[in-house]
Scaffold this active site. Structure first.
Site, short mmCIF file in Angstrom:
data_model
loop_
_atom_site.label_atom_id
_atom_site.label_comp_id
_atom_site.label_asym_id
_atom_site.label_seq_id
_atom_site.Cartn_x
_atom_site.Cartn_y
_atom_site.Cartn_z
N ASP A 291 3.99 1.12 13.18
CA ASP A 291 3.89 -0.13 12.45
C ASP A 291 5.08 -0.99 12.86
O ASP A 291 6.07 -0.50 13.43
CB ASP A 291 3.86 0.10 10.94
CG ASP A 291 3.10 -1.01 10.21
OD1 ASP A 291 2.95 -2.11 10.78
OD2 ASP A 291 2.66 -0.78 9.08
N GLU B 31 -1.17 -11.68 -3.49
CA GLU B 31 -1.69 -10.32 -3.35
C GLU B 31 -1.76 -10.04 -1.85
O GLU B 31 -2.64 -10.52 -1.15
CB GLU B 31 -3.09 -10.24 -3.96
CG GLU B 31 -3.74 -8.88 -3.79
CD GLU B 31 -5.14 -8.82 -4.36
OE1 GLU B 31 -5.46 -7.81 -5.00
OE2 GLU B 31 -5.91 -9.78 -4.16
#
Length: 713
Positions: free
Chosen positions: A239, A449
């Protein structure tokens, strides 16, 4: 892995210097002109359509695709995405553009388990169930990569491996502690299916540690499980800047050189970040061998050959024309996907709306005319956006007057900084008072979100603090409902919210997720009955924040429908439609058998209503006499069927020994002798689903005889 291209990759790598080899292990791989190797950026995104590379078809966000329970549809979306991606790549390279987001290696799908509704990135996943996530993840991978893996259309990536689902604010130093039982039962299942069955080309590690090891440098995850146990032949990518966390946050290494060595030695081939710029020093210090580096680079070059990104090997997809980008076929597919994703949670009969019987409609709420609320994150750009307000306006035309008010900001207490709090309440009240019916559009969007770093707000790094509607939305809903007009509540969000009050007080509720760029068109078509909603919840909607365990606790105890012991507001697998569906004549071919036998379950599904209806038939299994902790129920089969009025179809499921497997404390998949329950119907076999739908699942009890066996799970 293609032996011909691997042989050629080895030849190419053998001609590289060590500096050239390590340069290929960064996401922005450098050109090696003397070998005819152009620069290539490995970083690209395609979570729900080609992202961050200009205009493309923007499909519903992944959690909405999860709500379709439709493998065929998701595979079509993967296919459409890679077709558009190829068309763009062909044009980009023609013009010499090899920048970020321009390649053919897409870092999708996200098959993490949405174990806690507070996680901000949960809407990137297919939901909380391992089986459903695995099925839809495989479908997306197959669509994206195409049927010919010797000549893939694109490369997919299963992320984030593994045990990764928040909290976002802690991800760079967090250690997810998990038992072997939960590891294999919940967190690894979908990854295994993508690796072994869908042949995904790439796997991305996670930011966090897992039981003490940083995921992007975990010997257990990357070597023991992924490579040795599962036989993964593709490449592993970190990542982004996760390897930097090894020394800066996890404190498992002392510097970049040590971090680079730890990651490469444990099987991380490609670095999204900059730590591998120091890999040459790790080699010179004897911390990593040339053989290990060669292996990593060979994997990368071999895939580039198969994709056709090196001039010496063309691709059969080189001629895909630019005209396929946002073509009518793909736009229609996106709208159809949105309609299949909508989950009707409540309906007292107000839906579908009849525009011929309405003179005025009030459309109210911060998501009523919001483009951001359509698309979620990791999104592309659309040439056209259709919000719920615009969709309704277009559908009713000049026949019905549509009033509109935002009513409130999404999460602030006022619309304008100089105004007093609730500055748009009065207009919203006026709209409601002058309307025959009110459509409330509430919820969330990707600004509050999402991923840590992308979302900055008072909720904290993209995660939700709780399940309440943010800001003044709940207060606005209550005031508008008190006006006394019929209220239809549309929720645009990527996760579950506490709708307890709404369930008791409004006329209809529909969960619309983030429905894609033209989602408002799909919403209007469903609201007015051109189509019936047919989605099912891929996550549990809890009744209260109090039902949630500690966010940082990675035990599955009392989490998701599989282990939650309380009563949910809306269960996983639940969703209503406009037409009446009845199941009957359920049958199983035998009630006992040996451990290696297969069972067949049949059920008739009939549309007793007056509208076309799509329905999701679900089969769940429970080991009644298990020797260890097991899920309350586990989804094992799904099938979506389309029914015209009066039509009956027979759905048949075949159950293999693996479907009866449980995971023991050591992480082994075993089938034990004894009694099992098999439930089949259009929902879960729980009391709340029965209460909400009025339908009961058919349940069979079978007896497996013999000795405990271990199976491939």
């Amino acid at each position: 892995m293609n032996q011909e291209t691997m042989k050629r990759a080895k030849e190419i790598v053998s001609q590289m210097t060590m500096e050239e080899k390590t340069s290929q292990m960064l996401y922005h791989a450098a050109a090696i002109d003397r070998l005819g190797i152009p620069a290539y950026c490995w970083w690209n995104e395609a979570l729900h359509g080609v992202a961050r590379a200009g205009d493309a078809t923007v499909f519903p966000q992944a959690v909405g695709l999860g709500a379709t329970f439709d493998e065929e549809l998701v595979e079509k979306i993967g296919d459409a995405t890679s077709i558009e991606g190829r068309a763009k790549y062909n044009q980009f390279t023609k013009h010499g553009d090899r920048d970020i987001y321009k390649g053919l290696t897409y870092w999708a799908p996200n098959v993490n388990i949405f174990r806690d509704p507070r996680w901000g990135r949960g809407h990137e996943t297919y939901g909380e169930d391992p089986y459903l996530t695995g099925q839809l993840g495989m479908a997306f991978v197959k669509g994206l990569q195409g049927p010919d893996l010797d000549n893939p259309k694109a490369a997919a990536c299963a992320k984030h491996f593994a045990v990764h689902s928040g909290p976002e604010a802690d991800r760079h130093h967090f250690d997810a502690r998990v038992s072997d039982q939960d590891l294999y039962d919940t967190y690894l299942y979908a990854f295994k299916r993508l690796v072994k069955d869908a042949k995904v080309e790439s796997v991305m590690g996670a930011y966090n540690r897992v039981n003490g090891e940083p995921a992007c440098g975990s010997k257990r995850l990357l070597k023991d499980i992924l490579r040795d146990d599962w036989g993964f032949e593709g490449h592993v990518v970190s990542d982004c800047w996760a390897i930097r966390d090894f020394h800066e946050n996890h404190k498992v290494t002392g510097c970049e050189v040590e971090s680079a060595a730890l990651a490469v030695n444990n099987g991380c081939d490609l670095n999204c970040g900059c730590v591998y710029e120091k890999l040459i020093y790790a080699y010179k210090a004897g911390l990593v061998s040339e053989e290990t580096i060669n292996t990593a680079v060979e994997r990368l070059i071999e895939l580039r050959l198969r994709l056709g990104t090196l001039p010496e090997r063309k691709s059969k997809y080189d001629d895909i024309p630019y005209e396929v980008v946002e073509c009518k076929e793909h736009i229609d597919l996106a709208i159809e996907a949105a309609k299949e994703s909508f989950v009707l949670l409540k309906n007292d009969g107000v839906l579908p709306l009849n525009k011929d019987k309405l003179k005025t409609i009030g459309v109210i709420g911060p998501n009523s005319n919001s483009r951001i609320a359509l698309v979620g994150n990791y999104e592309g750009i659309s040439s056209e956006y259709i919000t719920p307000l615009e969709g309704i306006q277009r559908f009713v035309g000049d026949d019905v007057r549509v009033f509109h008010a935002d009513g409130t900001h999404l999460w602030k207490d006022r619309m304008h900084v100089l105004s007093e709090a609730r500055d748009d309440f009065a207009e919203a009240m006026a709209v409601a008072e002058h309307s025959d019916v009110v459509v409330m559009c509430l919820g969330l969007d990707s600004t509050i979100e999402g991923e840590e770093g992308d979302a900055g707000n008072e909720f904290g790094s993209g995660d939700k603090k709780g399940l309440k509607l943010p800001g003044l939305q709940q207060e606005l809903l209550e005031k508008i409902t008190a006006v006394g007009k019929p209220v239809v509540l549309l929720l645009l969000s990527g996760s579950a919210l506490d709708l307890s009050w709404a369930q008791e007080n409004v006329n209809a509720i529909m969960q619309c997720w983030y429905p894609g760029a033209r989602g408002g068109k799909a919403i209007a078509q469903v609201l007015f009955g051109q189509d019936s909603p047919s989605g099912k919840l891929p996550v549990t909607f809890y009744a209260s924040d109090k039902d949630l365990p500690d966010f940082k606790d990675y035990s599955m105890e009392n989490r998701t429908y599989r282990y939650f012991k309380g009563t949910p507001l809306y269960p996983f697998g639940y969703g209503l439609g406009y037409s009446k569906i009845k199941c009957g004549n359920a049958a199983i071919d035998k009630l006992s058998g040996s451990m290696d036998e297969h069972f067949t379950v049949n059920i008739d599904v009939t549309n007793q209503g007056s509208m076309n209806q799509k329905e999701v038939v679900q089969l769940y299994i429970k080991d009644v006499e298990a020797s260890t902790r097991v899920p309350l129920w586990s989804l094992r089969k799904v099938m979506r069927v389309s029914l015209t009025p009066g039509e009956t179809k027979t759905v048949s499921f075949e159950l293999a020994p693996r479907d009866f497997a449980i995971i023991d404390e050591k992480g082994n998949a075993i089938v034990e002798p004894g009694k099992f329950k098999i439930a089949v119907g259009t929902s879960q076999p729980d009391a709340r689903s029965e209460e909400l739908t009025g339908n009961k699942c058919d349940v069979f009890e079978i007896d497996l005889k013999g000795e405990t066996i271990q199976v491939e799970y």
